[in-house]
Write an enzyme that holds these catalytic residues in place. Structure first.
Site, PDB file in Angstrom:
ATOM      1  N   GLU A   1      -6.879  19.549   2.160  1.00  0.00           N
ATOM      2  CA  GLU A   1      -7.897  19.407   1.108  1.00  0.00           C
ATOM      3  C   GLU A   1      -9.187  18.912   1.768  1.00  0.00           C
ATOM      4  OE1 GLU A   1      -8.399  19.919  -2.365  1.00  0.00           O
ATOM      5  OE2 GLU A   1     -10.341  19.198  -1.665  1.00  0.00           O
TER       6      GLU A   1
ATOM      7  N   GLY B   1      -6.663  16.408  -6.162  1.00  0.00           N
ATOM      8  CA  GLY B   1      -6.722  16.731  -7.585  1.00  0.00           C
ATOM      9  C   GLY B   1      -7.647  17.888  -7.928  1.00  0.00           C
TER      10      GLY B   1
ATOM     11  N   GLY C   1      -9.100  27.532  -5.675  1.00  0.00           N
ATOM     12  CA  GLY C   1      -9.806  27.353  -6.941  1.00  0.00           C
ATOM     13  C   GLY C   1     -11.097  28.126  -7.070  1.00  0.00           C
TER      14      GLY C   1
ATOM     15  N   GLY D   1     -19.564  24.682 -21.855  1.00  0.00           N
ATOM     16  CA  GLY D   1     -20.799  24.480 -22.597  1.00  0.00           C
ATOM     17  C   GLY D   1     -20.556  23.722 -23.894  1.00  0.00           C
ATOM     18  N   LEU D   2     -19.496  24.096 -24.622  1.00  0.00           N
ATOM     19  CA  LEU D   2     -19.240  23.447 -25.909  1.00  0.00           C
ATOM     20  C   LEU D   2     -18.715  22.026 -25.723  1.00  0.00           C
ATOM     21  CD1 LEU D   2     -17.811  26.428 -27.970  1.00  0.00           C
ATOM     22  CD2 LEU D   2     -20.081  25.400 -28.106  1.00  0.00           C
TER      23      LEU D   2
ATOM     24  N   HIS E   1       7.089  14.269 -41.946  1.00  0.00           N
ATOM     25  CA  HIS E   1       6.057  14.051 -42.954  1.00  0.00           C
ATOM     26  C   HIS E   1       5.637  12.589 -42.927  1.00  0.00           C
ATOM     27  CE1 HIS E   1       3.841  14.367 -46.687  1.00  0.00           C
ATOM     28  NE2 HIS E   1       4.459  13.273 -47.104  1.00  0.00           N
TER      29      HIS E   1
HETATM   30  P1  NAD Z   1     -16.709  30.804 -19.986  1.00  0.00           P
HETATM   31  O1  NAD Z   1     -16.464  32.096 -19.329  1.00  0.00           O
HETATM   32  O2  NAD Z   1     -15.687  30.200 -20.847  1.00  0.00           O
HETATM   33  O3  NAD Z   1     -18.063  30.903 -20.852  1.00  0.00           O
HETATM   34  C1  NAD Z   1     -19.296  31.291 -20.272  1.00  0.00           C
HETATM   35  C2  NAD Z   1     -20.231  31.786 -21.349  1.00  0.00           C
HETATM   36  O4  NAD Z   1     -21.505  32.016 -20.774  1.00  0.00           O
HETATM   37  C3  NAD Z   1     -19.784  33.088 -21.987  1.00  0.00           C
HETATM   38  O5  NAD Z   1     -19.738  32.912 -23.375  1.00  0.00           O
HETATM   39  C4  NAD Z   1     -20.849  34.081 -21.542  1.00  0.00           C
HETATM   40  O6  NAD Z   1     -21.084  35.085 -22.503  1.00  0.00           O
HETATM   41  C5  NAD Z   1     -22.058  33.163 -21.382  1.00  0.00           C
HETATM   42  N1  NAD Z   1     -23.124  33.738 -20.526  1.00  0.00           N
HETATM   43  C6  NAD Z   1     -22.964  34.423 -19.365  1.00  0.00           C
HETATM   44  N2  NAD Z   1     -24.184  34.811 -18.879  1.00  0.00           N
HETATM   45  C7  NAD Z   1     -25.118  34.353 -19.734  1.00  0.00           C
HETATM   46  C8  NAD Z   1     -26.552  34.417 -19.772  1.00  0.00           C
HETATM   47  N3  NAD Z   1     -27.298  35.045 -18.821  1.00  0.00           N
HETATM   48  N4  NAD Z   1     -27.211  33.836 -20.804  1.00  0.00           N
HETATM   49  C9  NAD Z   1     -26.504  33.200 -21.784  1.00  0.00           C
HETATM   50  N5  NAD Z   1     -25.149  33.108 -21.789  1.00  0.00           N
HETATM   51  C10 NAD Z   1     -24.450  33.669 -20.781  1.00  0.00           C
HETATM   52  O7  NAD Z   1     -17.104  29.824 -18.788  1.00  0.00           O
HETATM   53  P2  NAD Z   1     -17.251  28.231 -18.697  1.00  0.00           P
HETATM   54  O8  NAD Z   1     -17.412  27.602 -20.035  1.00  0.00           O
HETATM   55  O9  NAD Z   1     -18.329  28.030 -17.686  1.00  0.00           O
HETATM   56  O10 NAD Z   1     -15.859  27.804 -18.109  1.00  0.00           O
HETATM   57  C11 NAD Z   1     -15.480  28.273 -16.795  1.00  0.00           C
HETATM   58  C12 NAD Z   1     -13.981  28.359 -16.679  1.00  0.00           C
HETATM   59  O11 NAD Z   1     -13.410  27.078 -16.739  1.00  0.00           O
HETATM   60  C13 NAD Z   1     -13.389  29.209 -17.791  1.00  0.00           C
HETATM   61  O12 NAD Z   1     -12.503  30.139 -17.223  1.00  0.00           O
HETATM   62  C14 NAD Z   1     -12.643  28.232 -18.642  1.00  0.00           C
HETATM   63  O13 NAD Z   1     -11.428  28.781 -19.111  1.00  0.00           O
HETATM   64  C15 NAD Z   1     -12.384  27.050 -17.700  1.00  0.00           C
HETATM   65  N6  NAD Z   1     -12.435  25.808 -18.449  1.00  0.00           N
HETATM   66  C16 NAD Z   1     -11.423  25.514 -19.292  1.00  0.00           C
HETATM   67  C17 NAD Z   1     -11.486  24.357 -20.050  1.00  0.00           C
HETATM   68  C18 NAD Z   1     -10.363  24.000 -20.961  1.00  0.00           C
HETATM   69  O14 NAD Z   1      -9.282  24.554 -20.820  1.00  0.00           O
HETATM   70  N7  NAD Z   1     -10.583  23.117 -21.916  1.00  0.00           N
HETATM   71  C19 NAD Z   1     -12.577  23.518 -19.975  1.00  0.00           C
HETATM   72  C20 NAD Z   1     -13.589  23.868 -19.117  1.00  0.00           C
HETATM   73  C21 NAD Z   1     -13.499  25.009 -18.367  1.00  0.00           C
END
Ligand code: NAD
Length: 461
Positions: free
Chosen positions: A33, A39, A144, A185-186, A440
């Protein structure tokens, strides 16, 4: 030259779990690593720190907005952001140190440095001192992924950055622009919104969370908007740069946005930099992924690959399953991953969790199915928790009633999905779920009711 049965490159959830399983099976295992903490992305700068921030920010938000309803009077609720970061860092340290202890217990040799393949069965570890040459019967690549960029985006490692910076802003941004309405993002957008930032999410598609059941994604979008997240959908970002004290983000067909921080979350790219793949005859595909067979063997002799660096969703638990299956195949000749039963969870509030086929996929495939939906607002525990937004949707085969997909938007969806994963994995029917006694009052009753609804007989609807 030191010789091992198996050298695992990368100590993320895929690599470290594979190393432990291989040691359990009696192999002499080494794990290389390049970071001092074990991790991988998940534990150091991904899933774990983001969950710590989500938890703290939700409590802060609750303390400011939801306690009065519970009859609790709070005065002078304030934010101590350094303390919040310290808590997150302690959690990360505890978890990453824990892997070191597991390695010790299993007698897994750990090498610190960047590993590179140097021909069949040969790995060189470049560290601060001189390179260390190792030999192995088998090599497993579990390196990764890294955050993807976009043309026109000028990362400065501070105000225009990725999730790594987004996990550690030293103060709450006034206005944060998030590019990409996927998981990262969310989740991180939600964190900074709750801590007081104005957050605008720019998304290329006309929807959020691509790949998620579109009905749930629409419901989630409404909820997030009510929480205060601003969305600009169908908005393709073409540039982001620093301009004096501000950042400027440009998207096609819209006025440029000025803000004080930009978080780029447009996906991730497999990480194979300087890995020496050519020395064993491995090529990557157009997306930078290493091609593997069902047993995770690459085109290189006794070189295997798992996790984000190969096809499939970039999820820690998917990598873990692959790591275990791969080493079991090497040692016992058996080992398998059921990709239909890999759940996905987005840890916003409410959470969004899925397993199996989405309704969109079933429609597209022309499959005949029945569906049952049950709302959180009809569940007593959801009311007690004060979290009544959301629903559970179960999709089952029209003929056999076998569960094809389960999609949950609501409180603790990430925990509730475990029952659905078991159902899909075991080939259960919706009526199998409906017949099980669910305690329940629990949120799990919503899953039972959705299963009853497949057969048109929910009790509380
Ligand atoms: P994602 O692929 O989930 O979402 C990326 C978003 O960016 C998409 O909706 C795409 O349409 C948008 N996008 C791409 N180019 C764009 C542009 N030029 N302008 C505006 N929007 C654009 O990727 P992520 O959120 O970066 O996550 C990366 C990876 O990590 C994913 O594979 C996800 O599964 C993983 N991840 C998982 C979790 C979890 O399991 N809770 C949490 C974080 C990340």
């Amino acid at each position: 030259m030191t010789r091992h049965d198996l050298i695992v490159i990368g100590a993320g959830p895929g690599g470290y779990v594979a190393a432990i399983r291989a040691a359990q099976l009696g192999l002499n295992v080494a794990c290389v690593e390049k970071e001092s903490a074990l991790g991988g992305t998940c534990l150091r700068i991904g899933c774990i720190p983001s969950k710590a921030l989500l938890e703290s920010s939700e409590r802060y938000h609750q303390a400011r907005t939801a306690m009065a309803e519970h009859g609790i009077r709070l005065k002078d609720v304030g934010l101590d952001l350094p303390a919040l970061h310290r808590r997150k860092d302690t959690i990360v340290r505890t978890m990453t140190d824990g892997i070191g202890l597991l390695f010790k217990k299993r007698k897994i040799t750990r090498y610190l440095g960047h590993a590179r393949l140097a021909g069949p069965g040969k790995v060189v570890v470049d560290s601060d001192n001189k390179p260390v040459e190792l030999e192995a019967r088998h090599v497993l690549i579990a390196t990764g992924s890294t955050s993807a960029g976009l043309p026109g985006i000028e990362f400065d490692g501070d105000r225009i950055g990725t999730s790594t910076e987004g996990l550690a802003y030293p103060d709450v941004p006034e206005h944060l622009v998030v590019i990409g309405a996927g998981y990262i993002g969310l989740e991180l957008g939600t964190v900074w919104l709750r801590l007081g930032a104005r957050v605008t999410v720019l998304e290329y598609l006309d929807r959020i969370l691509p790949g998620t059941d579109s009905q749930l994604a629409r419901q989630a979008l409404r909820i997030f908007k009510n929480q205060g997240l601003e969305f600009r959908l169908s908005s393709r970002v073409t540039a982001a740069r620093i301009d004096g004290d501000n950042c400027v983000v440009e998207a096609e067909g819209a006025e440029p946005l000025r803000c004080d921080r930009v978080l780029v979350a447009v996906g991730r790219t497999p990480y194979t930099e300087n890995l020496g793949l050519e020395s064993v005859g491995i090529e990557v595909d157009g997306k930078g992924r290493i091609s593997v067979r069902d047993d995770f063997a690459t085109s290189g002799d006794r070189v295997y690959a798992i996790g984000d660096v190969i096809r499939g969703p970039m999820l820690a638990h998917k990598a873990e399953e692959e790591g275990v299956a791969c080493v079991e195949r090497i040692v016992t000749g058996r080992g398998h991953v059921n990709y239909d039963a890999i759940p996905g969870v987005c840890y916003t509030e409410p959470e969004i969790a899925s397993v199996g086929k989405t309704e969109d996929e079933l429609k597209e495939a022309g499959a005949r199915y029945r569906k049952g939906i049950f709302q959180y607002r009809a569940n007593a525990r959801a009311h007690a928790l004060g979290q009544t937004d959301g629903s559970v949707k179960i999709l089952a085969d029209e003929q056999t009633d076998r569960v094809l997909g389960v999609h949950i938007l609501g409180a603790r969806a990430g925990d509730l999905i475990a029952e659905a994963v078991a159902a899909v994995e075991l080939g259960a029917t919706s009526q199998d779920i409906a017949r099980c006694s669910h305690a329940h009052p629990t949120l799990a009753e919503i899953v039972k009711e959705a299963a009853l609804a497949v057969d048109g007989r929910p009790i509380h609807a």
